[in-house]
Design a protein around this motif. Structure first.
Motif, PDB file in Angstrom:
ATOM      1  N   ASP A  61      -6.335 -20.387   3.489  1.00  0.00           N
ATOM      2  CA  ASP A  61      -5.970 -19.182   2.565  1.00  0.00           C
ATOM      3  C   ASP A  61      -7.143 -18.841   2.005  1.00  0.00           C
ATOM      4  O   ASP A  61      -7.130 -17.585   1.624  1.00  0.00           O
ATOM      5  CB  ASP A  61      -4.843 -19.651   1.585  1.00  0.00           C
TER       6      ASP A  61
ATOM      7  N   ARG B  79      -5.224 -11.722   7.428  1.00  0.00           N
ATOM      8  CA  ARG B  79      -3.673 -11.563   6.438  1.00  0.00           C
ATOM      9  C   ARG B  79      -3.038 -12.671   6.729  1.00  0.00           C
ATOM     10  O   ARG B  79      -2.968 -13.412   7.665  1.00  0.00           O
ATOM     11  CB  ARG B  79      -3.066 -10.499   6.991  1.00  0.00           C
ATOM     12  N   ALA B  80      -2.487 -13.189   5.682  1.00  0.00           N
ATOM     13  CA  ALA B  80      -1.449 -14.367   5.643  1.00  0.00           C
ATOM     14  C   ALA B  80      -0.361 -14.184   6.772  1.00  0.00           C
ATOM     15  O   ALA B  80       0.183 -12.912   6.801  1.00  0.00           O
ATOM     16  CB  ALA B  80      -1.027 -14.732   4.441  1.00  0.00           C
ATOM     17  N   CYS B  81       0.058 -15.242   7.440  1.00  0.00           N
ATOM     18  CA  CYS B  81       1.130 -14.790   8.404  1.00  0.00           C
ATOM     19  C   CYS B  81       2.413 -15.206   7.862  1.00  0.00           C
ATOM     20  O   CYS B  81       2.796 -16.274   7.447  1.00  0.00           O
ATOM     21  CB  CYS B  81       0.717 -15.799   9.688  1.00  0.00           C
ATOM     22  N   ASP B  82       3.307 -14.110   7.846  1.00  0.00           N
ATOM     23  CA  ASP B  82       4.505 -14.044   7.337  1.00  0.00           C
ATOM     24  C   ASP B  82       5.512 -14.688   8.441  1.00  0.00           C
ATOM     25  O   ASP B  82       5.870 -14.342   9.485  1.00  0.00           O
ATOM     26  CB  ASP B  82       5.263 -12.709   7.080  1.00  0.00           C
TER      27      ASP B  82
ATOM     28  N   ARG C 294       4.095 -12.459  -2.565  1.00  0.00           N
ATOM     29  CA  ARG C 294       4.044 -11.343  -2.008  1.00  0.00           C
ATOM     30  C   ARG C 294       3.017 -10.978  -1.288  1.00  0.00           C
ATOM     31  O   ARG C 294       1.786 -11.216  -1.670  1.00  0.00           O
ATOM     32  CB  ARG C 294       4.287 -10.344  -3.329  1.00  0.00           C
ATOM     33  N   ASP C 295       3.040 -10.182  -0.065  1.00  0.00           N
ATOM     34  CA  ASP C 295       1.943  -9.730   0.723  1.00  0.00           C
ATOM     35  C   ASP C 295       1.233  -8.650  -0.072  1.00  0.00           C
ATOM     36  O   ASP C 295       1.701  -8.252  -1.113  1.00  0.00           O
ATOM     37  CB  ASP C 295       2.274  -9.392   2.117  1.00  0.00           C
ATOM     38  N   GLU C 296       0.060  -7.987   0.344  1.00  0.00           N
ATOM     39  CA  GLU C 296      -0.427  -7.048  -0.155  1.00  0.00           C
ATOM     40  C   GLU C 296       0.215  -5.615  -0.269  1.00  0.00           C
ATOM     41  O   GLU C 296      -0.229  -4.977  -1.315  1.00  0.00           O
ATOM     42  CB  GLU C 296      -1.903  -6.884   0.615  1.00  0.00           C
ATOM     43  N   ASP C 297       1.012  -5.486   0.744  1.00  0.00           N
ATOM     44  CA  ASP C 297       1.915  -4.360   0.663  1.00  0.00           C
ATOM     45  C   ASP C 297       3.257  -4.405  -0.082  1.00  0.00           C
ATOM     46  O   ASP C 297       3.907  -3.639  -0.249  1.00  0.00           O
ATOM     47  CB  ASP C 297       2.225  -3.882   2.101  1.00  0.00           C
TER      48      ASP C 297
ATOM     49  N   ARG D   3       7.796  -9.445   0.384  1.00  0.00           N
ATOM     50  CA  ARG D   3       8.006 -10.894  -0.100  1.00  0.00           C
ATOM     51  C   ARG D   3       8.154 -11.790   1.118  1.00  0.00           C
ATOM     52  O   ARG D   3       9.226 -11.155   2.051  1.00  0.00           O
ATOM     53  CB  ARG D   3       9.085 -10.963  -1.122  1.00  0.00           C
TER      54      ARG D   3
ATOM     55  N   PHE E 170       4.747 -17.825   4.022  1.00  0.00           N
ATOM     56  CA  PHE E 170       3.828 -17.666   4.633  1.00  0.00           C
ATOM     57  C   PHE E 170       2.988 -18.835   4.885  1.00  0.00           C
ATOM     58  O   PHE E 170       3.114 -20.048   3.978  1.00  0.00           O
ATOM     59  CB  PHE E 170       2.595 -16.826   3.821  1.00  0.00           C
TER      60      PHE E 170
ATOM     61  N   GLN F  18      -3.058 -18.171   8.902  1.00  0.00           N
ATOM     62  CA  GLN F  18      -3.908 -16.842   8.645  1.00  0.00           C
ATOM     63  C   GLN F  18      -4.282 -16.020   9.896  1.00  0.00           C
ATOM     64  O   GLN F  18      -4.711 -16.664  10.905  1.00  0.00           O
ATOM     65  CB  GLN F  18      -5.099 -16.760   7.770  1.00  0.00           C
TER      66      GLN F  18
END
Length: 269
Positions: A184, A200-203, A232-235, A238, A241, A244
């Motif tokens: 991370d 990006r972290a993987c949801d 919460r992701d960058e966008d 929620r 995660f 990566q």
């Protein structure tokens, strides 16, 4: 920070099982042949373990010419010569559409009978860009590579009543030496000639709750991950995660046992 590659896995058929590798060629779209094939419904919507969990029991391998799919001894394996000149079909993925070359009636009938779902096997065609980071990808959900630290799984398993294998998370590359969730805080990895940017972290979704040997579904690991890996992701969305997503910035051959250099900065330490 230094670590080592512990596992390499390619997934020739989207939502099928993985093929473990000792050596992998990393291309702009990930490990060579990753998610090159997909099953689609008559309307073009992709077939996935989300809706058809028994797809976990599919065991594909692909050498660039021949796709072989075993279904854990349930039926005679499919042996299919990949086609590049069949009719093009629209493939509907979440938030985007792309195309694929239809692989014919024999393959469609084999999968349809096994899964009890009307579907077609198609092979990736054209070009598809990642939603961020300027990468390219075939039929993977969003990014060419998924990197997970072995210690991240060990941390999770220490919280579970029954430990789970790494295949629940379907990574491309498993790295040991970063520490729990060390991926991370890493921006770039260097493995031999290959540079990977983690973007990006993987949801995680319900597929992680599907036993990849039996196709049966439970509640873990999402129930436990939700207690300490929700963010919460960058966008602004929620999610839960784990791992990566990465984009190759240079390509080449990597191997299990290779040294991994990791850095949060844009240049190697």
């Amino acid at each position: 920070m230094r670590a080592v590659v512990r596992e390499l896995t390619v997934y020739p058929l989207k939502s099928g099982g993985g093929t473990g590798l000792t050596t992998a060629e990393v291309t702009p779209t990930g490990i060579r042949y990753d998610r090159e094939f997909i099953l689609i419904r008559p309307d073009g919507a992709r077939l996935s373990q989300r809706e058809v969990p028994r797809m976990a029991r599919l065991r594909p391998s692909y050498d660039g010419q021949k796709l072989v799919v075993d279904a854990l001894n349930a039926v005679t394996p499919l042996v299919h010569e990949a086609r590049s000149d069949g009719p093009l079909r629209e493939v509907r993925l979440p938030r985007t559409t792309c195309q694929g070359v239809d692989q014919g009636d024999e393959a469609a009938d084999w999968f349809g009978a096994l899964l009890d779902v009307e579907c077609r096997l198609v092979r990736f065609a054209g070009r598809r860009e990642t939603s961020r980071g300027g990468g390219t990808v075939a039929y993977a959900d969003g990014y060419p590579l998924l990197v997970i630290s072995a210690e991240s799984l060990a941390d999770l398993n220490g919280r579970l009543d029954e430990p789970l294998p790494m295949d629940r998370f379907r990574p491309s590359i498993v790295v040991e030496g970063l520490g729990p969730f060390g991926e991370d805080s890493v921006r770039r990895l260097w493995i031999g000639p290959v540079e990977i940017e983690l973007v990006r972290a993987c949801d995680r979704c319900v597929i992680t709750t599907t036993d990849q040997e039996t196709g049966l579904r439970g509640r873990e690991p999402l129930r436990t991950l939700a207690t300490y890996r929700t963010a919460r992701d960058e966008d602004g969305s929620r999610g839960v995660f784990f791992g990566q997503n990465g984009i190759p910035r240079t390509c080449g051959t990597i191997r299990v046992g290779d040294t991994v250099r990791a850095s949060p900065s844009s240049t190697p330490s």
